[in-house]
Design an enzyme around this catalytic site. Structure first.
Site, PDB file in Angstrom:
ATOM      1  N   LYS B  54       0.843  -1.184   0.000  1.00  0.00           N
ATOM      2  CA  LYS B  54       0.000   0.000   0.000  1.00  0.00           C
ATOM      3  C   LYS B  54       0.888   1.248   0.000  1.00  0.00           C
ATOM      4  CE  LYS B  54      -3.768   2.075   2.548  1.00  0.00           C
ATOM      5  NZ  LYS B  54      -4.217   2.686   1.279  1.00  0.00           N
ATOM      6  N   ALA B  79     -12.378   5.260  -2.901  1.00  0.00           N
ATOM      7  CA  ALA B  79     -11.748   6.541  -2.593  1.00  0.00           C
ATOM      8  C   ALA B  79     -11.189   6.435  -1.182  1.00  0.00           C
ATOM      9  CB  ALA B  79     -12.752   7.686  -2.706  1.00  0.00           C
ATOM     10  N   ILE B  80     -10.089   5.698  -1.064  1.00  0.00           N
ATOM     11  CA  ILE B  80      -9.499   5.464   0.249  1.00  0.00           C
ATOM     12  C   ILE B  80      -8.774   6.729   0.724  1.00  0.00           C
ATOM     13  CG2 ILE B  80      -7.977   3.937   1.597  1.00  0.00           C
ATOM     14  CD1 ILE B  80     -10.281   2.441   0.168  1.00  0.00           C
ATOM     15  N   LEU B  82      -5.342   7.345   0.415  1.00  0.00           N
ATOM     16  CA  LEU B  82      -3.950   7.111   0.838  1.00  0.00           C
ATOM     17  C   LEU B  82      -3.786   7.073   2.361  1.00  0.00           C
ATOM     18  CD1 LEU B  82      -2.022   9.366  -1.733  1.00  0.00           C
ATOM     19  CD2 LEU B  82      -2.264   6.880  -1.779  1.00  0.00           C
ATOM     20  N   CYS B 139      -2.706   8.677  -8.112  1.00  0.00           N
ATOM     21  CA  CYS B 139      -3.851   8.416  -7.237  1.00  0.00           C
ATOM     22  C   CYS B 139      -4.937   9.454  -7.507  1.00  0.00           C
ATOM     23  CB  CYS B 139      -3.453   8.467  -5.765  1.00  0.00           C
ATOM     24  SG  CYS B 139      -4.878   8.218  -4.673  1.00  0.00           S
ATOM     25  N   ILE B 200      -2.858   0.355 -15.968  1.00  0.00           N
ATOM     26  CA  ILE B 200      -3.174   1.724 -15.572  1.00  0.00           C
ATOM     27  C   ILE B 200      -3.609   1.769 -14.099  1.00  0.00           C
ATOM     28  CG2 ILE B 200      -3.994   2.517 -17.830  1.00  0.00           C
ATOM     29  CD1 ILE B 200      -6.858   1.746 -17.003  1.00  0.00           C
ATOM     30  N   GLY B 274      -5.677  -6.818  -8.907  1.00  0.00           N
ATOM     31  CA  GLY B 274      -6.108  -6.006  -7.772  1.00  0.00           C
ATOM     32  C   GLY B 274      -7.466  -6.406  -7.268  1.00  0.00           C
TER      33      GLY B 274
END
Lengths: 275, 325
Positions: B54, B79-80, B82, B139, B200, B274
């Site tokens: 991560k 929409a974590i 980061l 991101c 991508i 993923g």
């Protein structure tokens, strides 16, 4: 709150039984002796989609005894519809048990269990454990209408006292189940709750006002279910034993940290939530 | 062992990205696989090429507010934001307490300035546990800044050039599909010293709750992943493979060996998995076995023999003998 140190694995199971306790609600039992042996009250599993499409579905574990594990769920989308289509003899792979579970270690003597709708699905196992330890258990059970108050007989047979509320007044008191909880006499020494988020918020507020500790099993959308994606977070007190280890306050001196509902939860102490 | 199985066993699935040697051409996508340990009980660590950790930034980040996920047709929005403990804590705890695994470990670096990328890369790449670095310049979920880098070829070049000076380890630059000309960004990254390109990242997207009249993500917008974006990703790999010589890690909605093959044929040297891990964490090892069988059945000896075969403009330096067209 307990941490998950039990062996978690993918289990290849076979569906044993399927019933519909109410229209749109399915009770699915399957052969999974290893899973049943290690499941604790309040844990969940991820059902790997039989068709191989879409992400796995998180379901609270309803029953776990001997060779059989069962889930009870509301059919609300393509994934649950696919699971609802399974029949006895079909194969189903599940990953579990996952998450922490309810903390019943304080030997509570008088417990109020609050269920909202299909939230009842995570509450049978703690009720059985509490009654086995000779605690008094009162179930406060709310749903939209009488037909959706499923499995009442089952909980009664376990030895619960049951108090119901329905939105339309078709059974029990008209209104929200949290209204029943607020009037509980004598006051319970612990509250366990599972249901929709507004009900859990109301339960947290009621318990805070009454000074009763409460454990809430939260509902959130999961992707991985195992703590890998950080998609299912809820803000909690940074000092909570459940807070993910994280450096000191940052970003404006925040005293909260985002905990994963799937990993640190799904059960949290109500007074530690900062939602 | 039958004759055909013996032939399959001899198939070479190993690939190289810069100096990074992977036993299998499969990476686990950053942000989808935690530290790897979350999935270790369900997957066979010996059947995974590498895990991209991560993303980590210089300072701790709380991440976006919930909800962070929405299921969408053939995919999902996330929409974590980061969320991570910052590089200091990360090195001291997360990385130091890591369980050794047979897979290669690729650190992922995110940032909000050119200097932050260089600083975090230098710190992370200095760790012996880290085999390579992926630069997350794409991101889509952190205000305006996060994706700016990958959306501007010149800025991508600046970041990569500065980061390049901080490490000898393989540098993979992860590109955004949310651009007009991904090949132009790819060329800048290659010129600036990237060893490989990840193609991508997620596609920007949004979902709205028609009951509440509000966006369904706490962050309003998110990144779309899953099979919904696969054709977009295959084309991006195809276009980038015509533009650069460095290897490409193809990613975007790969769930089966057939999906993975599309990427190899378009010009990817490796693939990254993923969202599919959220369906079943055994998918990556099934893809590895599937590749082995696919190549074995066709009498091919290595995965490299199919890379770029569907791409007439394929520019890869590792063009293999026997390639047609």
């Amino acid at each position: 709150m307990l941490t998950n140190q039990m062996p978690t694995a993918v289990h290849a199971t076979t569906v044993l039984d399927r019933t519909e306790p109410a229209p749109g609600i399915v009770l699915l039992g399957f052969y999974a002796p290893e899973l049943a042996a290690v499941t604790r009250p309040g844990q969940f599993l991820m059902a790997i989609p039989p068709g191989g499409e879409r992400t796995a579905t998180a379901l609270g574990i309803y029953e776990a005894q001997d060779h059989r594990v069962a889930v009870l769920f509301f059919v609300c989308g393509p994934r649950t519809r696919e699971l609802a289509g399974l029949r006895a003899g079909d194969g189903l792979e599940v990953t579990g048990p996952l998450g922490n579970g309810f903390d019943l270690s304080g030997s509570p003597r008088d417990v109020a269990v609050v269920a909202g709708g299909i939230g009842i699905a995570s509450l049978l196992l703690p009720v059985q454990a509490l009654i086995a330890s000779s605690a008094r258990v009162r179930l406060y059970y709310g749903a939209r209408s009488a037909a959706l108050l499923v499995e009442r007989d089952r909980f009664a047979a376990e030895g619960c006292e049951i108090y119901c509320a329905t939105d339309d007044g078709s059974y029990g008191r008209r209104g929200f189940v949290t209204g029943l909880l607020a009037g509980a006499e004598p006051r319970p020494d612990l509250v366990l709750a599972c249901g929709p988020t507004p009900m859990l918020r109301a339960t947290a507020a009621a318990c805070s006002a009454l000074g009763i500790p409460a454990q809430l099993s939260l509902e959130e959308t999961f992707a991985c279910g195992v703590g890998g994606c950080w998609g299912c977070v809820v803000p909690i007190d940074r000092n909570s034993a459940q807070a993910p280890r994280f450096p000191g306050p940052d970003e404006g001196g925040s005293d909260t940290v985002n905990a994963r509902v799937c990993k640190e939860g799904p059960v949290f102490w109500a007074h530690e939530l900062r939602w | 062992m039958s004759g055909s199985q013996a032939a399959y066993a001899a198939v070479d699935l190993s690939v190289k990205l810069g100096t990074l040697e992977l036993a299998y051409p499969t990476l686990m996508g950053s942000g989808c696989y935690g530290s790897g340990e979350e999935f270790a009980p369900f997957a066979d660590p010996a059947k995974i090429g590498g895990v991209v950790l991560k993303s980590v930034t210089q300072r701790p980040r709380l991440g976006n507010r919930a909800p962070r996920l929405v299921a969408t047709p053939s995919g999902m929005l996330n929409a974590i934001g980061l969320q991570n403990p910052g590089i200091d804590w990360y090195l001291e705890h997360d990385l130091a307490e890591r369980v050794p695994r047979p897979w290669k470990t690729i650190g992922s670096v995110a940032g909000f300035s050119v200097d932050e990328y260089a600083y975090v890369t230098q710190r992370l790449a200095a760790q012996p546990e880290i085999d390579a670095i992926e630069l997350n310049v794409s991101c889509p979920n952190v205000a305006a800044e996060g994706e700016t880098f990958a959306c501007d070829p010149k800025l991508t070049g600046r970041v990569v050039r500065l980061v390049r000076d901080t490490t000898e380890k393989t540098l993979i630059v992860k590109l955004s599909p949310n651009v007009t000309d991904i090949a132009a960004v790819a060329r800048e990254a290659e010129d600036a010293g990237a060893d490989a390109l990840a193609v991508i990242n997620t596609v920007r997207g949004m979902a709205i709750d028609v009951d509440t009249w509000r966006p369904r993500l706490g962050n309003v917008t998110g990144g779309l992943s899953g099979p919904a974006i696969r054709p977009i990703a295959v084309l991006a790999v195809y276009e980038v493979a015509c533009a650069v010589k460095i290897p490409i890690v193809g990613q975007g909605g790969i769930e089966t060996v057939t999906d993975a093959l599309e990427f190899f044929l378009a010009g990817a040297t490796a693939v990254s998995i993923g969202t599919a891990n959220f369906i079943d964490p055994r998918i990556p090892e099934r893809i590895v076995e599937g590749l082995r069988a696919y190549l074995g059945e066709r009498g091919l000896l290595s995965i490299g023999q199919i890379v770029g075969q569907a791409n007439r403009g394929f520019a890869g330096a590792h063009r293999c003998e026997g390639r047609e067209g």
